[in-house]
Design a protein around this motif. Sequence first.
Motif, mmCIF file in Angstrom:
data_model
loop_
_atom_site.group_PDB
_atom_site.id
_atom_site.type_symbol
_atom_site.label_atom_id
_atom_site.label_comp_id
_atom_site.label_asym_id
_atom_site.label_seq_id
_atom_site.Cartn_x
_atom_site.Cartn_y
_atom_site.Cartn_z
ATOM 1 N N ASP A 36 0.820 -1.208 0.000
ATOM 2 C CA ASP A 36 0.000 0.000 0.000
ATOM 3 C C ASP A 36 0.854 1.258 0.000
ATOM 4 O OD1 ASP A 36 -2.155 -1.656 0.073
ATOM 5 O OD2 ASP A 36 -2.873 -1.069 2.055
ATOM 6 N N ASP A 180 -3.355 -3.093 -6.036
ATOM 7 C CA ASP A 180 -2.862 -1.788 -5.575
ATOM 8 C C ASP A 180 -2.577 -0.800 -6.714
ATOM 9 O OD1 ASP A 180 -3.066 -1.539 -2.858
ATOM 10 O OD2 ASP A 180 -1.113 -2.395 -2.413
ATOM 11 N N LEU A 183 -5.901 0.197 -8.558
ATOM 12 C CA LEU A 183 -6.845 1.048 -7.839
ATOM 13 C C LEU A 183 -6.230 2.368 -7.379
ATOM 14 C CD1 LEU A 183 -8.659 -1.693 -5.697
ATOM 15 C CD2 LEU A 183 -9.456 -0.608 -7.795
ATOM 16 N N ILE A 184 -4.956 2.331 -6.934
ATOM 17 C CA ILE A 184 -4.310 3.549 -6.438
ATOM 18 C C ILE A 184 -3.931 4.485 -7.575
ATOM 19 C CG2 ILE A 184 -2.285 4.479 -5.235
ATOM 20 C CD1 ILE A 184 -2.226 1.881 -3.589
ATOM 21 N N VAL A 187 -7.029 3.692 -11.429
ATOM 22 C CA VAL A 187 -8.357 4.266 -11.211
ATOM 23 C C VAL A 187 -8.265 5.592 -10.467
ATOM 24 C CG1 VAL A 187 -10.677 3.764 -10.282
ATOM 25 C CG2 VAL A 187 -9.258 1.913 -11.131
ATOM 26 N N LYS A 188 -7.047 5.918 -9.974
ATOM 27 C CA LYS A 188 -6.766 7.185 -9.272
ATOM 28 C C LYS A 188 -7.583 7.320 -7.988
ATOM 29 C CE LYS A 188 -5.567 9.586 -13.575
ATOM 30 N NZ LYS A 188 -4.137 9.338 -13.412
ATOM 31 N N MET A 189 -7.683 6.215 -7.220
ATOM 32 C CA MET A 189 -8.398 6.250 -5.948
ATOM 33 C C MET A 189 -7.490 6.626 -4.778
ATOM 34 S SD MET A 189 -10.891 2.889 -6.219
ATOM 35 C CE MET A 189 -11.615 3.196 -4.602
ATOM 36 N N SER A 192 -7.777 5.425 -0.803
ATOM 37 C CA SER A 192 -9.021 4.647 -0.823
ATOM 38 C C SER A 192 -8.834 3.364 -1.624
ATOM 39 C CB SER A 192 -10.165 5.466 -1.425
ATOM 40 O OG SER A 192 -10.424 6.618 -0.650
ATOM 41 N N GLY A 193 -8.090 3.452 -2.725
ATOM 42 C CA GLY A 193 -7.790 2.272 -3.533
ATOM 43 C C GLY A 193 -6.936 1.276 -2.780
ATOM 44 N N LEU A 196 -9.270 -0.564 -0.350
ATOM 45 C CA LEU A 196 -10.145 -1.478 -1.075
ATOM 46 C C LEU A 196 -9.379 -2.711 -1.534
ATOM 47 C CD1 LEU A 196 -12.938 -2.057 -2.214
ATOM 48 C CD2 LEU A 196 -12.314 -0.745 -4.264
ATOM 49 N N ALA A 197 -8.142 -2.521 -1.979
ATOM 50 C CA ALA A 197 -7.310 -3.650 -2.403
ATOM 51 C C ALA A 197 -7.060 -4.598 -1.236
ATOM 52 C CB ALA A 197 -5.987 -3.140 -2.966
#
Length: 450
Positions: A36, A180, A183-184, A187-189, A192-193, A196-197
């Motif tokens: 992360d 990771d 989503l990070i 998806v540009k989270m 939060s990504g 979620l991962a």
Amino acid sequence: MQNQEIFKRPVWKAIFSMGIPSLISVLVMIIYNMADMYFIGFLNDYTQVAAVSLIMPVFSIMTAVSMLLGNGGCTLIAQALGAGEKKRARSYMSLCIWTAILLGVIIAGLIIVFSNPLLKFLGTNEEMWQYARNYMLILAVGSPAMLLNYAIACLVRGEGAIKPGLIANFVSTGMNILLDPVLILGVKMGVSGAALATVLSNVIGIVYLIWYKMHHEMILTFNPKPARESVRYLGRVFALGFPNAISNILNGFASTFSNQLLVLYGTSAVAAMAAAGKATMIVGLLQMGLCMGVQPLMAYYYGAGDMRRIKEVVMKLFILTLGIGVVFGAVGMLGSKALVGLFIRDLEVVELGQKIVYIQLLSAPFVGIYYIGQNFMQATGSALMATITSVLRQGVLLIPLLYIMNAIMKMMGIPTAHVMADFISIVVTSVLTVIIYKKVKNQLKQKREA
């Protein structure tokens, strides 16, 4: 059962059979834990790195609860099998699994309801607030899956089923590493990504364990009936798992107090400590992982009344943990800049992180002694003494030392406090281990003669 054959091997072979998979699991967990922050580092925003660090105490609470059930249940399962009581071992398994699910739901509700006061307590400032809140709430929703995944991986060790727990760790970590960057960054989270991962990868780990159970003969059971019939054993599970759990909880609180002090020196100080912590945790986690992996072996021997083998395990663990501490401690010091640089791109923050690494690794060669003593106490049913050593290291000593050393040495007093607490705890644990060993030896002798 075939899984229990592992307990009957020669001691060195049994240690490696149980210890090496546990070490691999810890290495996998370290990669999982670092993933992360590593991918968040690519955002070139150390505010998000600091935000993740501030929420780690919440993650520690979840881990602590899963340890409470996983490690406590693992010890009792191994003791029951050592005494030839398979039905009782199955009851412990069911009880721990369903308690993990229930407590996961309760924890999720509490975090969601009290999110704002919790964020304030953790030391979150305005700059980090939204990042920290998003990360924490997603982890909260996924807490039942996170608790269950870790607990089951621990519980199956108690029946000697090393393979499924190890593979579940690989599956979870592999999915986390794959998800990771998607989503990070994709998806540009952002943070939060990352959360979620973590949740999704734990769900996938559980799916694998369920699939494995369906295709292999195991004590592992998801049937709730044995749990309902064995609720009276929950106190014993909690008692034996409590030392690991309280250690993790107090470690989380200590991190909170550390961060509250570090925030006074700026967000960069929080980020530097977070990165240094990630860089140095490998030594302690490897030593802890080895001892936890071998703990069911000591519990099995205790259940069988074989004190000679317990002593042999303790002495050989000392050699192994000392070697791990020396080798990985040296590597950590020599490669400190590169390790801290994995998580932070700002050069000034990296230099500050390096200084913290040098201090934190001073106790690295000897921390294994603490973990050996603690796991020996748990394996032989001395839960109270194991709890005392946990509270001593992470609470009674560390928290006051953080404030004392901060007053004396300013920011560098914070990592220094951790090292001081380690050394004092190692000495106390060593003395208690010798006392308890003699007591248990006499008890087993009297039992044989009766």
